[in-house]
Design a protein around this motif. Sequence first.
Motif, mmCIF file in Angstrom:
data_model
loop_
_atom_site.group_PDB
_atom_site.id
_atom_site.type_symbol
_atom_site.label_atom_id
_atom_site.label_comp_id
_atom_site.label_asym_id
_atom_site.label_seq_id
_atom_site.Cartn_x
_atom_site.Cartn_y
_atom_site.Cartn_z
ATOM 1 N N SER A 97 0.825 -1.209 0.000
ATOM 2 C CA SER A 97 0.000 0.000 0.000
ATOM 3 C C SER A 97 0.860 1.261 0.000
ATOM 4 O O SER A 97 0.583 2.217 -0.727
ATOM 5 C CB SER A 97 -0.910 -0.004 1.230
ATOM 6 O OG SER A 97 -1.655 1.185 1.317
ATOM 7 N N SER A 100 2.991 1.074 -3.476
ATOM 8 C CA SER A 100 2.210 0.843 -4.700
ATOM 9 C C SER A 100 2.872 -0.179 -5.628
ATOM 10 O O SER A 100 2.617 -0.188 -6.832
ATOM 11 C CB SER A 100 1.976 2.153 -5.470
ATOM 12 O OG SER A 100 1.244 3.066 -4.686
ATOM 13 N N ASN A 121 -0.783 -4.539 -5.369
ATOM 14 C CA ASN A 121 -1.570 -3.335 -5.123
ATOM 15 C C ASN A 121 -2.549 -3.105 -6.270
ATOM 16 O O ASN A 121 -2.134 -3.024 -7.429
ATOM 17 C CB ASN A 121 -0.630 -2.127 -4.970
ATOM 18 C CG ASN A 121 -1.352 -0.912 -4.417
ATOM 19 O OD1 ASN A 121 -2.305 -0.429 -5.005
ATOM 20 N ND2 ASN A 121 -0.890 -0.429 -3.266
ATOM 21 N N SER A 123 -3.940 -0.575 -7.335
ATOM 22 C CA SER A 123 -3.712 0.657 -8.090
ATOM 23 C C SER A 123 -2.607 0.507 -9.124
ATOM 24 O O SER A 123 -2.436 1.370 -9.983
ATOM 25 C CB SER A 123 -3.341 1.803 -7.129
ATOM 26 O OG SER A 123 -2.087 1.557 -6.512
ATOM 27 N N ASN A 124 -1.858 -0.603 -9.036
ATOM 28 C CA ASN A 124 -0.755 -0.839 -9.966
ATOM 29 C C ASN A 124 -1.248 -1.711 -11.120
ATOM 30 O O ASN A 124 -1.627 -2.860 -10.907
ATOM 31 C CB ASN A 124 0.402 -1.529 -9.243
ATOM 32 C CG ASN A 124 1.674 -1.570 -10.081
ATOM 33 O OD1 ASN A 124 1.614 -1.642 -11.302
ATOM 34 N ND2 ASN A 124 2.818 -1.536 -9.426
#
Length: 258
Positions: A97, A100, A121, A123-124
């Motif tokens: 977190s 990332s 993650n 978001s990756n």
Amino acid sequence: MNENYTIQVLERTFQIIDVIASYPKGISLADICNASKLNKTTVFRILANLQQFGYANQNIQDGKYRLGYKFVEISTNILSESDIRNTAHPYLEKLSSVTSEVVHLIVLDGYDGVYIDKVHNPSNPISMRSRVGKHLLLHCTSAGKVLMSGMSETEIDAVIEAKGLIKKTENTITNRDTLMKELIKVKNQGYAEDDIENEEGIRCLAAPIFNYKGEIAAVVSIAGVILSVTKQRIPELAFVLKDITSQITKEFGGKPLY
């Protein structure tokens, strides 16, 4: 292994299992025979027994063989009993977190490392090839270098003799003396780098988790593409990584060796 303890049918069975494991999308009977160099009758009989006990299955559409879900059951039981995995997992999630990036937990398995946990993650958008249960070479990966840094010189030489120093990229260390110097550096700085040494376009950092004897029990790694895990980010990532592994070591009841 002493040949007096080798049971031929078991040796052949494990040989076939290893072959099938290399083909997650399935492999034909003929290709298993070719890869294992065993005759068709022998392979067919062993496959029949593996299927009977759930260790292999044959796809009815393409006729190819795959490992059965019995292996999933066994591996799940092993991992669920792994104290280090249970202890480390919340910290891996925190590290992923914060950075990332993809985070792994790796332990030594013979002359290789093996992934026993992975956190990606959301978001990756980059997907890594690594997966839980997959093995990795020691000399060309950050996690592997950390594991080797806790070995004696005799143990390191045994790894090199067994696995070699395979060149994976232009940056791979393929010289023993250079590797030994690299392992000293790992000890001194408390973490290891894989600077595009195992896979093109991928850079990794890793740091150790210690047990109560001061031995390396496991390794945590951060992995990402070079556009994300840049040279400039290494000091920052190394600081966060070492802080996390120090916390895991403490909770695990360990004491740092270096």
